[in-house]
Design a protein around this motif. Structure first.
Motif, short mmCIF file in Angstrom:
data_model
loop_
_atom_site.label_atom_id
_atom_site.label_comp_id
_atom_site.label_asym_id
_atom_site.label_seq_id
_atom_site.Cartn_x
_atom_site.Cartn_y
_atom_site.Cartn_z
N LYS A 66 0.82 -1.21 0.00
CA LYS A 66 0.00 0.00 0.00
C LYS A 66 0.86 1.27 0.00
O LYS A 66 0.54 2.23 -0.69
CB LYS A 66 -0.96 -0.01 1.21
CG LYS A 66 -2.02 -1.09 1.11
CD LYS A 66 -3.11 -0.95 2.13
CE LYS A 66 -2.68 -1.31 3.54
NZ LYS A 66 -2.29 -2.73 3.70
N SER A 67 1.97 1.26 0.75
CA SER A 67 2.78 2.51 0.80
C SER A 67 3.25 2.89 -0.60
O SER A 67 3.19 4.06 -0.98
CB SER A 67 4.01 2.37 1.70
OG SER A 67 3.83 1.39 2.66
N ASP A 172 -2.62 7.11 6.29
CA ASP A 172 -2.28 5.68 6.27
C ASP A 172 -2.76 5.05 7.57
O ASP A 172 -2.71 5.69 8.62
CB ASP A 172 -0.75 5.53 6.13
CG ASP A 172 -0.37 4.12 5.71
OD1 ASP A 172 -1.25 3.36 5.25
OD2 ASP A 172 0.82 3.76 5.83
N GLU A 173 -3.21 3.82 7.51
CA GLU A 173 -3.75 3.13 8.70
C GLU A 173 -4.79 4.02 9.38
O GLU A 173 -4.74 4.25 10.60
CB GLU A 173 -2.62 2.81 9.70
CG GLU A 173 -1.49 2.00 9.12
CD GLU A 173 -1.83 0.52 8.96
OE1 GLU A 173 -2.88 0.09 9.46
OE2 GLU A 173 -1.04 -0.19 8.31
N GLY A 326 1.31 -1.65 10.42
CA GLY A 326 1.96 -1.13 9.22
C GLY A 326 3.47 -1.29 9.11
O GLY A 326 4.02 -1.16 8.04
MG MG Z 1 1.24 0.11 5.20
#
Ligand code: MG
Ligand code: ADP
Length: 415
Positions: A66-67, A172-173, A326
């Motif tokens: 995802k990053s 994110d998250e 993460g």
């Molecule tokens: Mg991540």
């Protein structure tokens, strides 16, 4: 890939290779150097959408890349925007918020790698390091700020930082940020920006996250890769029924067994003091080098610990939830959940640390009567992953609780 769905207007076709989406040449080279030969499924879907400015809510398994799926569009946008700007005229163009310092560090490192040799610099804004240095860095003409919401608010309240040019905001998250009570802080930061494109990410997407996304932007495109709220299929879960008093001995047995010990290993516990005591006990009893990591340790200590772990000097890390979310723990293939976390979602994240990009990993999970609140959800997760359910768990009356109980849980965990 299991399943991929998306909702929204005019969604672009998924990309099958990085060179097909008009990225700067140097970024393509950096991707190659990083070993990103092909986009992962979430990158195939999210990169083309992000590149044309869509607002996204993305859910995909832990360790699915995802990053990269937000950093590639960010680096590309910034590099193109800055192409003919002298250094002194560069302003922050993108911002990534994550719930923990460790995750911020990791995202910033990946951003640097992808932006190497391009007109693209980053600044890290997290607690634990001096604010003055972080402020100075921002004033040097950086393009991306990566930070935790609390520290960023602090910085913005004390100093005048120009954020008008920030055109991409990544959360994110995001579910974890809401759980940690960052909702208002995230909204405050969002309001300080001039209607940026918003990209929200998480392995799990409960209702409150969707609500927040809809309150921030119109035209939200939702991308779901794999089964949301489910653990990655690549991690084999072995649930062991063990009384609290016996947990330590059980752990020592695993760590001293050639067959079962697969270092480097992360052991998750529920408290800071528990992490310290257990890591000491591991060293004393088994002679294996173990260290603890938790929120009370300084940033410098936490960085050093992670480094010594990643280079193989330390074989066992005993961690609280700080490592659950993460963080990409390269080489880690085994996770031991010593204390079950408070929610099944957190559990999914913790065992996710044992695998990246579908590589196989294993999670050994200690469970007993004290975790009865989670029995029902845990059994469902185990069954859907094809994992064995210990007899005590299968037969417990809490596994077949009343429907009122279920309603309560639903509200509490949001799914
Ligand atoms: Mg991540
Ligand atoms: P997530 O955020 O979904 O949990 P990450 O973005 O942290 O996952 O990525 C997990 C790992 O996969 C990282 O080590 C990252 O460098 C690697 N990775 C990501 N995308 C690719 C790719 N396209 N090819 C190879 N490795 C990748």
């Amino acid at each position: 890939m299991l399943l991929c769905s998306r909702r929204g207007d005019l969604v672009p076709a998924p990309i099958l290779s990085f060179p097909s989406c008009n990225l700067p040449e140097k970024l393509l080279q950096n991707l190659e150097v990083a070993g990103f030969e092909m986009p992962t499924p979430v990158q195939m879907q999210a990169i083309p959408s992000a590149l044309i400015g869509q607002n996204l809510l993305v859910s995909a398994e832990t360790g699915s890349g995802k990053s990269g799926s937000f950093l590639v569009p960010i680096v590309s946008y910034c590099a193109k925007f800055n192409a003919d700007k002298p250094h002194g005229e560069r302003k922050p163009l993108a911002m990534v918020l994550t719930p923990t310092r460790e995750l911020c560090i990791q995202v910033e490192e990946q951003a640097k790698l992808l932006g190497k040799g391009l007109p693209f610099k980053t600044a890290l804004v997290v607690g634990g390091d001096a604010m003055a240095g972080q402020l100075y860095r921002i004033q040097q003409g950086i393009s991306l700020i990566v930070g935790t919401p609390g520290r960023l608010i602090d910085l913005l309240a004390k100093h005048d930082i120009e954020l008008d040019s920030v055109s991409i905001l990544v959360l994110d998250e995001v579910d974890s940020m809401l759980e940690r009570g960052f909702h208002e802080q995230v909204m405050q930061i969002f309001r300080a920006l001039s209607q940026p494109q918003v990209l929200m990410y998480s392995a799990t997407i409960p209702k409150d996250v969707q609500k927040m996304a809809n309150s921030m932007v119109k035209d939200l495109t939702i991308i779901a890769v794999g089964k949301p709220n489910k653990p990655t299929g690549a991690v084999k879960q072995v649930v062991i029924w063990v009384d609290s008093k016996q947990k330590k001995q059980k752990l020592f047995d695993i760590l001293t067994s050639k067959q079962h010990f697969k270092p480097p290993v992360v052991v998750f516990v529920s408290s800071r003091i528990g992490a310290d005591l257990l890591s000491e006990a591991i060293g004393i009893t088994t002679g294996i080098k173990a260290v603890s990591i938790h929120g009370e340790k300084s940033m410098k200590e936490r960085r050093e610990i992670l480094k010594s772990f990643l280079v193989g000097e330390v074989l066992v890390i005993v961690a609280t939830g700080v490592l659950g979310r993460g963080i990409d723990l390269l080489h880690v293939k085994q996770v031991i959940v010593f204390d079950m976390p408070n929610s099944i979602k957190e559990y999914v994240h913790q065992i996710g640390r044992a695998s990246r990009l579908g590589e196989e990993g294993s999670a050994m999970v200690f469970v007993n009567e004290e975790n009865k609140n989670l029995f029902r959800d845990l059994v469902q997760i185990l069954k859907s992953s094809g994992a064995a359910v210990p007899r005590e768990l299968a037969n417990s009356r809490y596994t077949f609780g009343s429907s009122t109980n279920k309603g309560e849980k639903k509200r509490k965990y949001g799914f």
